[in-house]
Design a protein around this motif. Structure first.
Motif, PDB file in Angstrom:
ATOM      1  N   CYS A  39      30.573  57.936 -42.713  1.00 22.17           N
ATOM      2  CA  CYS A  39      30.978  56.526 -42.708  1.00 22.17           C
ATOM      3  C   CYS A  39      32.489  56.382 -42.538  1.00 22.17           C
ATOM      4  CB  CYS A  39      30.526  55.848 -43.996  1.00 22.17           C
ATOM      5  SG  CYS A  39      30.440  54.050 -43.888  1.00 22.17           S
TER       6      CYS A  39
ATOM      7  N   SER B 222      27.099  54.838 -57.128  1.00 26.65           N
ATOM      8  CA  SER B 222      27.074  54.950 -55.669  1.00 26.65           C
ATOM      9  C   SER B 222      26.509  56.282 -55.197  1.00 26.65           C
ATOM     10  CB  SER B 222      28.481  54.740 -55.093  1.00 26.65           C
ATOM     11  OG  SER B 222      29.397  55.669 -55.650  1.00 26.65           O
ATOM     12  N   ASP B 223      26.733  57.352 -55.957  1.00 23.42           N
ATOM     13  CA  ASP B 223      26.189  58.659 -55.567  1.00 23.42           C
ATOM     14  C   ASP B 223      24.661  58.665 -55.587  1.00 23.42           C
ATOM     15  OD1 ASP B 223      28.716  59.722 -55.195  1.00 23.42           O
ATOM     16  OD2 ASP B 223      28.859  60.481 -57.247  1.00 23.42           O
TER      17      ASP B 223
ATOM     18  N   SER C  18      16.818  59.520 -53.572  1.00 24.77           N
ATOM     19  CA  SER C  18      17.833  58.473 -53.499  1.00 24.77           C
ATOM     20  C   SER C  18      17.281  57.164 -54.043  1.00 24.77           C
ATOM     21  CB  SER C  18      18.287  58.273 -52.047  1.00 24.77           C
ATOM     22  OG  SER C  18      19.060  57.093 -51.918  1.00 24.77           O
TER      23      SER C  18
ATOM     24  N   TYR D 212      23.042  57.676 -52.218  1.00 26.35           N
ATOM     25  CA  TYR D 212      23.359  58.468 -51.015  1.00 26.35           C
ATOM     26  C   TYR D 212      22.097  58.918 -50.289  1.00 26.35           C
ATOM     27  CZ  TYR D 212      24.877  62.398 -48.153  1.00 26.35           C
ATOM     28  OH  TYR D 212      25.097  63.255 -47.101  1.00 26.35           O
TER      29      TYR D 212
ATOM     30  N   LYS E 279      30.572  55.901 -49.692  1.00 28.75           N
ATOM     31  CA  LYS E 279      30.694  57.296 -50.095  1.00 28.75           C
ATOM     32  C   LYS E 279      30.153  58.258 -49.047  1.00 28.75           C
ATOM     33  CE  LYS E 279      32.235  56.215 -54.232  1.00 28.75           C
ATOM     34  NZ  LYS E 279      33.616  56.522 -54.649  1.00 28.75           N
ATOM     35  N   GLU E 280      29.408  57.755 -48.064  1.00 31.77           N
ATOM     36  CA  GLU E 280      28.761  58.626 -47.097  1.00 31.77           C
ATOM     37  C   GLU E 280      29.790  59.392 -46.273  1.00 31.77           C
ATOM     38  OE1 GLU E 280      28.248  55.394 -47.338  1.00 31.77           O
ATOM     39  OE2 GLU E 280      26.108  54.915 -47.400  1.00 31.77           O
TER      40      GLU E 280
END
Length: 204
Positions: free
Chosen positions: A124, A81-82, A66, A85, A120-121
């Protein structure tokens, strides 16, 4: 607490409500850890600063690729954004905080997660937080409190303004350990919220 805008505002708000607070900072191997922690030491309310606890869990993600763990070169690399993660990061945060709380006869854990369109989680979402809160309460003695869960970043900033939170020196970037990158989900939320509030103030 992370030294970011949301958790700092929440700390000020809880103190306004005369709550006793045990602030916890989690070192999970994030490359911006020093920046976060230094920011936190500047913005944390002085009343609770002596009680700040730093918990080391960085071995969990030591082999992660990450970009929250391995800092990217933003001059050379595109980061989305990925790429930021981390598996079950928020789940870890809340369960660790709950474990500390139950071990010390503290009945409530507060976290400043907001309603973000950029998150994106899988851990979340409002549904996830609701289910986790029920689980921890049913199988323990800890209540998860997420007072900002239905708020936007702009609404949190408005609360911070009222509470005189030193928001300008909070730090929320996930992609750069020195200056805000402006393009990661945290930076985008922050910039959009500030722009929105500025527009509203101008219109009024």
């Amino acid at each position: 607490m992370s030294g970011g805008l949301d958790s700092t505002t929440l700390a000020y708000e809880l103190l306004e409500q005369n709550k006793s607070i045990l602030p916890v900072f989690l070192d999970y191997g994030q490359h911006f850890k020093e920046k976060e922690l230094n920011s936190l030491l500047k913005v944390i309310p002085q009343k609770i600063k002596p009680y700040l606890r730093v918990v080391n869990i960085k071995d969990i993600y030591k082999n992660s690729s990450s970009r929250m763990i391995i800092e990217p070169n933003l001059w050379m690399e595109n980061v989305n954004s990925d790429d930021l993660y981390l598996p079950y990061r928020n789940l870890l945060f809340l369960t660790i905080a709950s474990s500390i709380a139950q071990s010390e006869d503290i009945t409530k854990v507060y976290a400043a997660f907001i309603n973000s369109n950029h998150a994106k989680e899988i851990d979340c979402s409002k549904e996830f937080f609701d289910k986790l809160g029920v689980l921890l309460n049913d199988y323990g003695s800890v209540e998860i409190c997420l007072p900002y869960r239905d708020l936007s970043k702009a609404e949190v900033i408005q609360r911070g303004i009222r509470l005189n939170v030193p928001m300008a020196i909070t730090y929320s970037c996930q992609a750069n350990s020195e200056v805000p990158c402006g393009v990661c989900p945290n930076c985008v939320d922050r910039e959009n919220a500030i722009s929105f509030i500025s527009t509203v103030n101008v219109d009024n």
